[in-house]
Design a protein around this motif. Structure first.
Motif, mmCIF file in Angstrom:
data_model
loop_
_atom_site.group_PDB
_atom_site.id
_atom_site.type_symbol
_atom_site.label_atom_id
_atom_site.label_comp_id
_atom_site.label_asym_id
_atom_site.label_seq_id
_atom_site.Cartn_x
_atom_site.Cartn_y
_atom_site.Cartn_z
ATOM 1 N N ARG A 106 0.842 -1.187 0.000
ATOM 2 C CA ARG A 106 0.000 0.000 0.000
ATOM 3 C C ARG A 106 0.874 1.232 0.000
ATOM 4 O O ARG A 106 2.013 1.208 0.453
ATOM 5 C CB ARG A 106 -0.919 0.030 1.233
ATOM 6 N N GLU A 107 0.308 2.329 -0.503
ATOM 7 C CA GLU A 107 0.938 3.640 -0.390
ATOM 8 C C GLU A 107 0.104 4.481 0.579
ATOM 9 O O GLU A 107 -1.115 4.591 0.426
ATOM 10 C CB GLU A 107 1.000 4.339 -1.746
ATOM 11 N N LEU A 108 0.780 5.070 1.539
ATOM 12 C CA LEU A 108 0.117 5.899 2.534
ATOM 13 C C LEU A 108 0.827 7.247 2.637
ATOM 14 O O LEU A 108 1.980 7.390 2.218
ATOM 15 C CB LEU A 108 0.145 5.236 3.914
ATOM 16 N N SER A 109 0.154 8.205 3.198
ATOM 17 C CA SER A 109 0.820 9.449 3.591
ATOM 18 C C SER A 109 0.276 9.875 4.936
ATOM 19 O O SER A 109 -0.901 9.647 5.251
ATOM 20 C CB SER A 109 0.607 10.559 2.555
ATOM 21 N N VAL A 110 1.165 10.459 5.732
ATOM 22 C CA VAL A 110 0.722 11.076 6.975
ATOM 23 C C VAL A 110 0.951 12.576 6.825
ATOM 24 O O VAL A 110 2.045 13.027 6.517
ATOM 25 C CB VAL A 110 1.446 10.504 8.214
ATOM 26 N N PHE A 162 5.536 3.759 2.117
ATOM 27 C CA PHE A 162 5.140 2.470 1.578
ATOM 28 C C PHE A 162 4.865 1.522 2.737
ATOM 29 O O PHE A 162 5.514 1.618 3.794
ATOM 30 C CB PHE A 162 6.252 1.849 0.724
ATOM 31 N N VAL A 163 3.926 0.602 2.555
ATOM 32 C CA VAL A 163 3.717 -0.485 3.501
ATOM 33 C C VAL A 163 4.218 -1.767 2.856
ATOM 34 O O VAL A 163 3.761 -2.152 1.778
ATOM 35 C CB VAL A 163 2.233 -0.640 3.885
ATOM 36 N N GLY A 196 3.797 -5.275 6.425
ATOM 37 C CA GLY A 196 3.257 -4.677 7.640
ATOM 38 C C GLY A 196 4.116 -3.592 8.267
ATOM 39 O O GLY A 196 3.771 -3.055 9.320
ATOM 40 N N GLU A 197 5.222 -3.230 7.625
ATOM 41 C CA GLU A 197 6.123 -2.200 8.143
ATOM 42 C C GLU A 197 6.113 -0.985 7.227
ATOM 43 O O GLU A 197 5.809 -1.080 6.036
ATOM 44 C CB GLU A 197 7.554 -2.743 8.255
ATOM 45 N N LEU A 198 6.463 0.181 7.792
ATOM 46 C CA LEU A 198 6.509 1.422 7.032
ATOM 47 C C LEU A 198 7.908 1.667 6.481
ATOM 48 O O LEU A 198 8.903 1.502 7.187
ATOM 49 C CB LEU A 198 6.109 2.601 7.916
ATOM 50 N N LEU A 199 7.964 2.086 5.216
ATOM 51 C CA LEU A 199 9.205 2.515 4.582
ATOM 52 C C LEU A 199 9.035 3.958 4.126
ATOM 53 O O LEU A 199 7.979 4.327 3.595
ATOM 54 C CB LEU A 199 9.545 1.644 3.372
#
Length: 388
Positions: free
Chosen positions: A190-194, A258-259, A262-265
């Motif tokens: 997955r692609e995420l942003s905070v 990136f996920v 289960g970890e964030l990159l």
């Protein structure tokens, strides 16, 4: 009776982000003055626009005397101009933070120093170094300019070692100017942003994690709060806080993630309000634009909580017919006032709902009316999985 003086926000860059900053500043009693090299910059439709080059210090001197604080609507403002302004007026985020985000090597090095893992990477300044970097990183990989790249620009994907010559032909000329970096390709889940904001007093807040979908390196849709990643929210918040405090950051920024397993990159940091946070205008108690204005002027920050769930469509190249969106419950249209052009961000729409099930129905309705089923399909899959 003395007339109350309104504070003036100065914005370097006159695109849609400056436009939305000006629209958010006005209800706070804040005036906005924009500087851009283009006389038709779209922010000039809603705020006074001074036309000047970033190296026109005579014009910047006048600009600095007219504003109380300076901020940016894009990160490629020359560092020299930002430092020059900072000697005359408050500039947020500080030029030092801007400089880090302008260089992918400095950015990824900082990520690792702050405890945020990144894909493997190597610097590349010569054709021979590209071969060495490929031997270390492997393929597939992405060759990128260290500076001046955004929305997929300044990048070349190598699927096999034989692509090295084509990659160098495409980007090698940039090696002597700005340097290159080779990054391992990540088969992310997955692609995420905070989206985060830090005030001048150190107050720090984040909006809920946003799920993002890209097409050809350009954001296509965002969904917030991103379902199914509650355990990652705390981790993302703490990483963003560490970065902000390390940089002495003031204002809004986006940390793109990136996920994987289960970890964030860490992918990139945008030192400004961000496309993936446009949903906050209608979908959060305080938008990213209002909170950026509050932060840089030293005002108290607003609540960053979500009002429900929101999905944002990005309009690239040209605008579709607005009618299907406008007739949908709790849907909102944003036309940036820009001329249509291939690859150009010309507007967005946001659809909101109290919960995932109702958002799914509204999105499906809008997508069908617009003929955008393919664009919405991955978002609908995530939403449907969240309430099954």
């Amino acid at each position: 009776m003395n007339e109350r003086r309104q504070p003036v926000l100065g914005v370097l860059g006159g695109g849609q982000l400056a436009r939305m900053l000006a629209l958010a500043a006005a209800p706070l009693g804040v005036k906005t003055l924009v500087v851009d090299s283009s006389a038709d910059a779209c922010a000039g439709q809603v705020a006074p626009l001074a036309v000047a080059d970033w190296a026109d210090y005579a014009a910047l001197e006048i600009f600095a005397r007219q504003v109380d604080v300076v901020t940016f609507d894009f990160e490629n403002v020359p560092a020299q101009s930002a430092h020059w302004l900072a000697e005359r007026v408050a500039v947020f985020p500080a030029p030092g933070a801007l400089a880090v985000a302008q260089d992918r090597l400095a950015e990824k090095t900082l990520f690792r120093e702050c405890g945020l893992p990144t894909p493997d990477f190597r610097t590349v300044d010569t054709r021979e170094q590209l071969d060495a970097a490929l031997a270390a990183v492997g393929v597939p990989a992405i060759l990128k300019t260290r500076r001046l790249g955004y929305d997929g620009k300044g990048q070349f994907r190598l699927r096999e070692l034989a692509d090295a010559d084509a990659a160098w032909a495409a980007l090698g000329a940039q090696a002597s100017k700005h340097g290159l970096i080779l990054e391992a390709f990540v088969a992310f889940e997955r692609e995420l942003s905070v989206l985060a904001v830090r005030g001048r007093d150190g107050d720090f807040r984040t909006w809920p994690l946003t799920g993002n979908w890209h097409v050809d390196g350009v954001l296509s849709m965002s969904l917030a709060p991103a379902p199914g990643i509650d355990l990652l929210q705390h981790r993302a918040t703490e990483l963003a806080r560490t970065l902000a405090e390390r940089l002495g950051y003031v204002g809004v920024f986006a940390l793109e993630l990136f996920v994987k397993d289960g970890e964030l990159l860490g992918n990139e940091m945008a030192p400004r309000v961000h496309n993936s946070g446009h949903w906050t205008i209608e979908g959060a108690h305080t938008s990213q634009f209002e909170n950026h204005v509050r932060a840089v002027l030293g005002l108290p920050l607003g609540d960053t909580g979500a009002r429900g769930m929101s999905a944002m469509f990005n309009w690239i190249g040209d605008l579709p017919d607005a009618s299907p969106v406008l007739q949908t419950v709790d849907a909102h249209w944003h036309d940036y006032g820009k001329q249509a052009r291939p690859g150009r961000k010309v507007g967005h729409a946001t659809v909101c709902a109290p919960d995932a099930e109702r958002l799914t129905a509204r999105l499906a309705e809008v997508a069908g009316l617009l003929g955008r089923e393919a664009q919405v399909a991955p978002v609908l899959r995530h939403l449907t999985e969240s309430f099954r």
